[in-house]
Write an enzyme that holds these catalytic residues in place. Structure first.
Site, PDB file in Angstrom:
ATOM      1  N   HIS A  29       2.344  -2.755   5.085  1.00  0.00           N
ATOM      2  CA  HIS A  29       1.929  -2.050   6.033  1.00  0.00           C
ATOM      3  C   HIS A  29       3.032  -1.246   6.744  1.00  0.00           C
ATOM      4  O   HIS A  29       2.944  -1.023   7.952  1.00  0.00           O
ATOM      5  CB  HIS A  29       1.170  -2.678   6.902  1.00  0.00           C
ATOM      6  CG  HIS A  29      -0.302  -3.302   6.480  1.00  0.00           C
ATOM      7  ND1 HIS A  29      -0.386  -4.354   5.462  1.00  0.00           N
ATOM      8  CD2 HIS A  29      -1.510  -2.774   6.543  1.00  0.00           C
ATOM      9  CE1 HIS A  29      -1.546  -4.509   5.082  1.00  0.00           C
ATOM     10  NE2 HIS A  29      -2.253  -3.532   5.804  1.00  0.00           N
ATOM     11  N   GLU A  70      -8.942   5.420  -1.792  1.00  0.00           N
ATOM     12  CA  GLU A  70      -8.306   6.548  -1.393  1.00  0.00           C
ATOM     13  C   GLU A  70      -8.330   7.592  -2.538  1.00  0.00           C
ATOM     14  O   GLU A  70      -8.217   8.845  -2.077  1.00  0.00           O
ATOM     15  CB  GLU A  70      -6.755   5.829  -1.371  1.00  0.00           C
ATOM     16  CG  GLU A  70      -6.587   5.084  -0.121  1.00  0.00           C
ATOM     17  CD  GLU A  70      -7.195   3.611  -0.331  1.00  0.00           C
ATOM     18  OE1 GLU A  70      -6.928   2.730   0.677  1.00  0.00           O
ATOM     19  OE2 GLU A  70      -7.349   3.381  -1.174  1.00  0.00           O
ATOM     20  N   GLU A  96     -11.387   5.755   5.878  1.00  0.00           N
ATOM     21  CA  GLU A  96     -11.755   4.263   5.936  1.00  0.00           C
ATOM     22  C   GLU A  96     -12.024   4.213   7.686  1.00  0.00           C
ATOM     23  O   GLU A  96     -10.850   4.284   8.193  1.00  0.00           O
ATOM     24  CB  GLU A  96     -10.933   3.469   5.350  1.00  0.00           C
ATOM     25  CG  GLU A  96     -11.105   3.883   3.931  1.00  0.00           C
ATOM     26  CD  GLU A  96      -9.651   3.078   3.202  1.00  0.00           C
ATOM     27  OE1 GLU A  96      -8.940   2.280   3.707  1.00  0.00           O
ATOM     28  OE2 GLU A  96      -9.504   3.616   2.019  1.00  0.00           O
ATOM     29  N   GLN A 136      -5.716   4.923   5.913  1.00  0.00           N
ATOM     30  CA  GLN A 136      -5.651   3.919   6.842  1.00  0.00           C
ATOM     31  C   GLN A 136      -4.156   3.392   7.128  1.00  0.00           C
ATOM     32  O   GLN A 136      -3.658   3.488   8.128  1.00  0.00           O
ATOM     33  CB  GLN A 136      -6.344   3.097   6.759  1.00  0.00           C
ATOM     34  CG  GLN A 136      -6.659   2.068   8.172  1.00  0.00           C
ATOM     35  CD  GLN A 136      -7.906   1.134   7.640  1.00  0.00           C
ATOM     36  OE1 GLN A 136      -7.545   0.072   6.991  1.00  0.00           O
ATOM     37  NE2 GLN A 136      -8.988   1.273   8.132  1.00  0.00           N
ATOM     38  N   ALA A 152      -0.100   4.450   5.238  1.00  0.00           N
ATOM     39  CA  ALA A 152       0.418   5.363   4.201  1.00  0.00           C
ATOM     40  C   ALA A 152       0.777   4.514   2.878  1.00  0.00           C
ATOM     41  O   ALA A 152       0.836   4.763   1.809  1.00  0.00           O
ATOM     42  CB  ALA A 152       1.813   5.750   4.565  1.00  0.00           C
ATOM     43  N   ASP A 153       0.996   3.273   2.965  1.00  0.00           N
ATOM     44  CA  ASP A 153       1.066   2.227   2.043  1.00  0.00           C
ATOM     45  C   ASP A 153       0.057   2.410   0.993  1.00  0.00           C
ATOM     46  O   ASP A 153       0.460   2.010  -0.197  1.00  0.00           O
ATOM     47  CB  ASP A 153       1.172   0.961   2.382  1.00  0.00           C
ATOM     48  CG  ASP A 153       2.196   0.515   3.730  1.00  0.00           C
ATOM     49  OD1 ASP A 153       1.928   1.046   4.774  1.00  0.00           O
ATOM     50  OD2 ASP A 153       3.242   0.012   3.539  1.00  0.00           O
ATOM     51  N   TYR A 154      -1.175   2.751   1.487  1.00  0.00           N
ATOM     52  CA  TYR A 154      -2.313   2.697   0.411  1.00  0.00           C
ATOM     53  C   TYR A 154      -2.482   4.043  -0.058  1.00  0.00           C
ATOM     54  O   TYR A 154      -3.572   4.256  -0.442  1.00  0.00           O
ATOM     55  CB  TYR A 154      -3.402   2.010   1.104  1.00  0.00           C
ATOM     56  CG  TYR A 154      -3.216   0.577   1.433  1.00  0.00           C
ATOM     57  CD1 TYR A 154      -2.884  -0.173   0.413  1.00  0.00           C
ATOM     58  CD2 TYR A 154      -3.093   0.070   2.714  1.00  0.00           C
ATOM     59  CE1 TYR A 154      -2.586  -1.660   0.787  1.00  0.00           C
ATOM     60  CE2 TYR A 154      -2.891  -1.093   3.050  1.00  0.00           C
ATOM     61  CZ  TYR A 154      -2.626  -2.151   1.936  1.00  0.00           C
ATOM     62  OH  TYR A 154      -2.303  -3.322   2.358  1.00  0.00           O
ATOM     63  N   PRO A 209      -2.962   5.038  -4.506  1.00  0.00           N
ATOM     64  CA  PRO A 209      -4.183   5.296  -5.470  1.00  0.00           C
ATOM     65  C   PRO A 209      -4.484   6.851  -5.320  1.00  0.00           C
ATOM     66  O   PRO A 209      -5.012   7.176  -6.431  1.00  0.00           O
ATOM     67  CB  PRO A 209      -5.226   4.467  -4.721  1.00  0.00           C
ATOM     68  CG  PRO A 209      -4.465   3.256  -4.056  1.00  0.00           C
ATOM     69  CD  PRO A 209      -3.126   4.162  -3.830  1.00  0.00           C
TER      70      PRO A 209
END
Length: 334
Positions: free
Chosen positions: A126, A57, A26, A79, A81-83, A86
């Site tokens: 984040h 993701e 992203e 973008q 690591a929290d995301y 998925p």
């Protein structure tokens, strides 16, 4: 170089060295990433080798696995690591198992880069440190640098690896070292010995820890941002601690850890992630199994609290030098 420049240099070297390498994520193409780590690479190598993806993701990692299975060597950026969650099923059920389930006919030589950790007021979505959930999965490697020199060498070693690597980049260290003293002026990497990064391609081997500070009283284990926090906490404590920068938690350099703990007889583990079920628990168990008769006190863990990362109370959550210094005195005086 700062860490952003070192990571960018690593990918630049890799794209030039290996025609099968390509980068996507992203905003990783035209814009160069939210932290500018991939800046200039699309312009230099074109949109077929450095390109943007949808905000998906799971799709990013699924595409990377397919590319890797059929001969390419993708470097995928998540973008934050929290995301990455998925994409967790793709990483666990597909990437990590591909070599095993195909009896070696296919591999997943993918590198998944992602900024992680707190210290920038990113709040609960984040600032997370998810390294332990990847360390638990057989077939995944997990790498976390603490300085620009290691960042470049470890990233190139990860991109050369024939198995999937989760490469977590401490975002608080991108522009300079950080020792947890948030009330002081922000530093940069200028003049730091580990910022002397060659422009040419080189590797730092995965699974080889670095003794950042030699000492005789107690062993401190850390990685990422916490290496710098540990140096500050050790200085504050006045205790002659030996600090080991793990660099990668899988593979883990258990031999270096064991030698140090057997020498000092004490161990403190420092990480930013929540304490319960964090990677420090695995380290503690491994040390107990191998060093039981050499330990003079229980292994101590200093970590984030078992709560979401709070925006308003960032520095109450962040395990800073004062908490480490307190733990060091606790173990050596027990």
């Amino acid at each position: 170089m700062n860490m952003i420049e070192a990571l960018n240099s690593a990918m630049d070297n890799q794209l030039e060295f290996d025609p099968k390498a390509l980068i996507f994520g992203e905003d990783a193409g035209y814009f160069g990433g939210v932290f500018r780590v991939t800046a200039g690479l699309q312009e230099k190598y074109g949109p077929r080798r450095c390109f943007d993806t949808p905000i998906a993701e799971g799709g990013i990692i699924a595409v990377a696995i397919g590319m890797g299975a059929y001969g390419l060597r993708p470097i995928a950026e998540i973008q934050f690591a929290d995301y990455i969650l998925p994409a967790y099923d793709q990483l666990v059920s597909e990437a990590a198992r591909l070599r095993y389930r195909s009896s070696g006919e296919f591999t997943a030589p993918i590198t998944v880069r992602s900024p992680y950790g707190g210290g920038i007021f990113g709040g609960q979505t984040h600032s997370q440190s998810p390294e332990a959930i990847f360390a638990h999965i057989t077939g995944l490697k997990t790498v976390i640098p603490s300085n620009p020199y290691d960042a470049k060498g470890l990233l190139i070693a990860s991109m050369d690896c024939d198995d999937p690597v989760i490469f977590l980049e401490p975002k608080r260290l991108y522009n300079g070292p950080f020792d947890g003293r948030h009330e002081e002026a922000v530093g940069n990497w200028n003049g730091h010995p580990m910022a002397q990064v060659p422009t040419e391609r080189y590797t730092v081997p995965l699974g080889k820890a670095e003794i950042t500070r030699s000492g005789s009283d107690v062993t401190v284990l850390a990685y990422g941002t916490m290496v710098h926090v540990a140096l500050a906490g050790i200085a504050d404590s006045g205790i002659d601690a030996e600090l080991i920068d793990l660099r990668s938690i899988v593979p883990l350099d258990i031999d270096t850890i064991v030698r140090s703990v057997k020498k000092t007889g004490y161990c403190v583990i420092l990480h930013e992630a929540s304490r319960f079920g964090g990677f420090g628990a695995e380290l503690s168990a491994l040390i107990q199994e191998r060093c039981f008769f050499h330990l003079e006190a229980p292994v101590e863990r200093v970590a984030g609290w078992d709560a979401p990362y709070p925006h308003a109370f960032e520095w109450d959550y962040f395990p800073g030098p004062a908490r480490l210094a307190k733990a060091l005195h606790k173990v050596v005086n027990s």
